[in-house]
Scaffold this active site. Structure first.
Site, PDB file in Angstrom:
ATOM      1  N   SER B 163      10.456   1.294   3.283  1.00 47.31           N
ATOM      2  CA  SER B 163      12.201   0.778   2.976  1.00 47.31           C
ATOM      3  C   SER B 163      12.416  -0.210   4.097  1.00 47.31           C
ATOM      4  O   SER B 163      11.686  -1.202   4.083  1.00 47.31           O
ATOM      5  CB  SER B 163      12.963   2.074   2.816  1.00 47.31           C
ATOM      6  OG  SER B 163      14.049   1.762   2.352  1.00 47.31           O
ATOM      7  N   ASP B 330      10.682   4.493  -8.251  1.00 50.50           N
ATOM      8  CA  ASP B 330      11.625   4.169  -7.040  1.00 50.50           C
ATOM      9  C   ASP B 330      12.421   2.723  -7.829  1.00 50.50           C
ATOM     10  O   ASP B 330      11.787   1.933  -8.554  1.00 50.50           O
ATOM     11  CB  ASP B 330      10.693   3.391  -6.148  1.00 50.50           C
ATOM     12  CG  ASP B 330      11.569   2.913  -4.966  1.00 50.50           C
ATOM     13  OD1 ASP B 330      12.968   2.849  -5.040  1.00 50.50           O
ATOM     14  OD2 ASP B 330      11.204   2.780  -3.848  1.00 50.50           O
ATOM     15  N   HIS B 363      12.638   6.524  -4.625  1.00 53.21           N
ATOM     16  CA  HIS B 363      12.594   5.845  -3.335  1.00 53.21           C
ATOM     17  C   HIS B 363      12.309   6.822  -2.185  1.00 53.21           C
ATOM     18  O   HIS B 363      11.531   6.540  -1.331  1.00 53.21           O
ATOM     19  CB  HIS B 363      13.973   5.238  -2.978  1.00 53.21           C
ATOM     20  CG  HIS B 363      13.808   4.239  -1.640  1.00 53.21           C
ATOM     21  ND1 HIS B 363      12.919   3.061  -1.903  1.00 53.21           N
ATOM     22  CD2 HIS B 363      14.420   4.291  -0.785  1.00 53.21           C
ATOM     23  CE1 HIS B 363      13.175   2.584  -0.615  1.00 53.21           C
ATOM     24  NE2 HIS B 363      13.818   3.261  -0.001  1.00 53.21           N
TER      25      HIS B 363
END
Lengths: 201, 390
Positions: B163, B330, B363
């Protein structure tokens, strides 16, 4: 690594040293590894199977997880010296479009496929059954092959689109050439290798 | 640092055991993208494993929005909650502490002990609060490079992050090309999209509009913008899970046993309970000013912008080999965002592999020990270890 399949070794002879290559449906990366070792090529494989992707990564082969049926729009025109695809043509939704895309992305294209004109195939069909041959071992209902073609079909497609056939190698199932194949290629060739270039115009 | 091996229920590999964080004082001035200079700063860090004699086996872990230096292990024998990436870091795990020396730190601007809004500004003797400069991913890389200097690490075997952590990895490869051999970019994006920025902005507005925010000087008022920070975190959590994962996990389940609607605004659906719990527990451990600053760092991250909006041009100076990993469920940083990174690396003629992981959550999966995911990490890093003779 085990000894390389003879057809892959043959492809190596068609690839200029130090070139940039894209291998569609690269499997566990055997061809790319071979070409990197013997031809010092740089490049990437595209592969859809997660286990194969993981195998390439573990072997240090550049691999990009991708579905060939999604096309090659992510790659720029002329981005590679060669775009190679071994034994995936017949499993594609639109093999004609993929080859056209390969010829856009690569300067030259190498494509291989099983010949559906082989006498074993014809024999099975004459008996009224779908063929089960060493080159085509899956049943009709669970095969991944949805667009099989004969040598004659493929060459007709090349003519239709103006793709130049720079070289071809016609092999039996042990990846050897021979007199029978030379005499009647569409009857005796089991594995076909073609090297193509896009139309001159 | 004790390296007790203990069984790991998640899969192969053990725990790094009890770890002790330490504060690293960086006395070299750090000039930030915003133009301000920090004369010195402190970063909290933890290390796992041993640095080899050649100092070639170090891996830097970059954390995401709410992460910190406690990436693996536990603080006490009865500590039930290990570090945030304990599933991946440890002896025999994908980031194998038997082979690598792993460094995890709390980024500048964080709220877990590193210099940031909650620490004392030496010039005023007061906590920085909202006066702490907004830092960027580039600033973090500069600061992390000073950590590498302090630890005597000229070149990381790999820099790894998911991320926002993945954004730091890319920036490392671009800004310090000779100081890392491998870049592992997980569940990231080459820049925040308008939608990403929009979510961040709502999170910031939730905090800033909380009456307890006091323009960031809530500490001076003996309070904190708990409602705003909680809302921000609740919003964030929606983006960490896919629609499908939320359906599977919560569906329309009601908390009450009798299955009747209560016709009020108390917690009623399970998903409401989940979000409120996540929001509340975040308030207890996180600082609102740091949250504002971290979301801004995401929004500002844009290496292509420094190179004529051409990401490939940005990567042209990179020397690291890349592994890019995305998760198909995601939608915060979707696989197509990872493909943008991969495509730019291909154009830049960099070595890159890309694995798309079939994922259940979204995610959040980058923190999960998914077998396919860990197989890819393990396979890649095992080669890295061989390469650096770890």
């Amino acid at each position: 690594m085990s000894t390389l399949r003879p057809d892959l070794a043959l492809i190596g002879d068609w690839i200029a040293p130090g070139s940039r290559i894209l291998d569609l449906g690269c499997g566990d990366g055997a061809l790319l590894a071979h070409l990197a070792r013997t031809r010092q090529v740089r490049g990437y494989g595209l592969e859809i199977d997660p286990d194969n992707v993981a195998a390439c990564i573990a072997a240090g082969i550049n691999v990009i997880h991708a579905d060939l049926d999604d096309g090659l729009a992510d790659f720029a025109t002329g981005a590679f010296d060669y775009v190679v695809m071994t034994h995936a043509l017949q499993a594609l939704v639109r093999p004609d479009l993929v080859v056209a895309e390969m010829l856009r992305v690569g300067r030259e294209v190498v494509v291989t496929f099983p010949n559906f004109g082989h006498w074993r195939v014809r024999q099975a069909l004459l008996r009224g059954r779908m063929p089960l041959t060493p080159a085509l071992p899956a049943q009709w209902y669970d095969t991944e092959n949805i667009h099989l073609c004969t040598l004659a079909d493929f060459e007709a497609l090349c003519r239709e689109f103006g793709w130049q056939v720079l070289a071809r190698a016609l092999l039996d199932r042990r990846h050897r050439s021979g007199k029978l194949i030379a005499a009647a290629p569409n009857l005796f060739c089991e594995n076909a290798l073609y090297k193509l270039r896009r139309p001159a115009h | 640092m004790a390296a007790t091996s203990q069984a790991n229920i998640e899969g192969a590999g053990g725990s790094v055991g009890i770890v002790v964080p330490r504060a690293l004082e960086i006395t070299e001035p750090l000039t930030l993208d915003c133009g301000r200079t920090l004369p010195q700063h402190t970063l909290m860090l933890e290390t796992y494993g041993r640095l080899n004699v050649a100092r070639s086996n170090a891996i830097l872990i970059c954390h995401a929005l709410s992460g910190d230096h406690h990436a693996a292990g536990i603080y006490a024998a009865d500590d039930r909650k290990p570090g945030w990436w304990d599933s991946a870091i440890g002896p025999g795990k994908p980031i194998d502490t038997d082979r690598f020396f792993v460094v995890a730190l709390n980024n500048l601007g964080g709220c877990r002990g590193s210099t940031g809004p909650t620490t004392i500004n030496p010039e005023t003797g007061q906590a920085w609060g909202p006066d702490f400069p907004i830092v960027t991913v580039r600033d973090w890389v500069r600061s992390q490079a000073l950590v590498a200097d302090a630890l005597g690490i000229d070149c990381w075997a790999a820099v790894v992050g998911g991320s926002l952590g993945g954004m730091q990895v890319m920036q490392w490869a671009i800004d310090c090309p000779t100081r890392l051999r491998h870049a592992l970019v997980i569940a990231a994006a080459p820049r925040a999209s308008a939608q990403n920025i929009a979510f961040n902005e709502i999170a910031r507005q939730a905090i800033i509009s909380d009456p307890d925010f006091h323009e960031g000087r809530y500490a001076e008022h003996g309070t904190k913008p708990s409602r705003g920070l909680k809302l921000a975190r609740m919003l964030g959590h929606i983006t960490y899970l896919s629609d499908e994962a939320m359906r599977a996990r919560f569906g329309r389940l009601l908390r009450g046993g009798d299955g009747r609607f209560s016709f009020n605004y108390d917690v009623e659906f399970e998903v409401e309970s989940y979000l409120r719990y996540q929001g509340q527990s975040f308030v207890d451990r996180f600082d609102a000013n740091t949250y504002l600053l971290m979301t801004k760092a995401i929004d500002y991250f844009d290496p292509a912008r420094d190179h004529g909006d051409d990401l490939a041009a940005a990567f042209a100076q990179a020397r690291a080999k890349f592994l890019v990993v995305a998760f198909d469920a995601d939608w915060r940083f979707s696989p197509s965002r990872s493909r943008e990174i991969v495509n730019a690396l291909v154009v830049a003629d960099r070595d890159v592999s890309y694995a798309l992981i079939d994922s259940p959550l979204g995610h959040d999966d980058f923190l999960m020990p998914l077998p396919d995911y860990h197989k890819v990490l393990r396979g890649y890093l095992s080669r890295v270890a061989d390469e650096v003779s770890a």
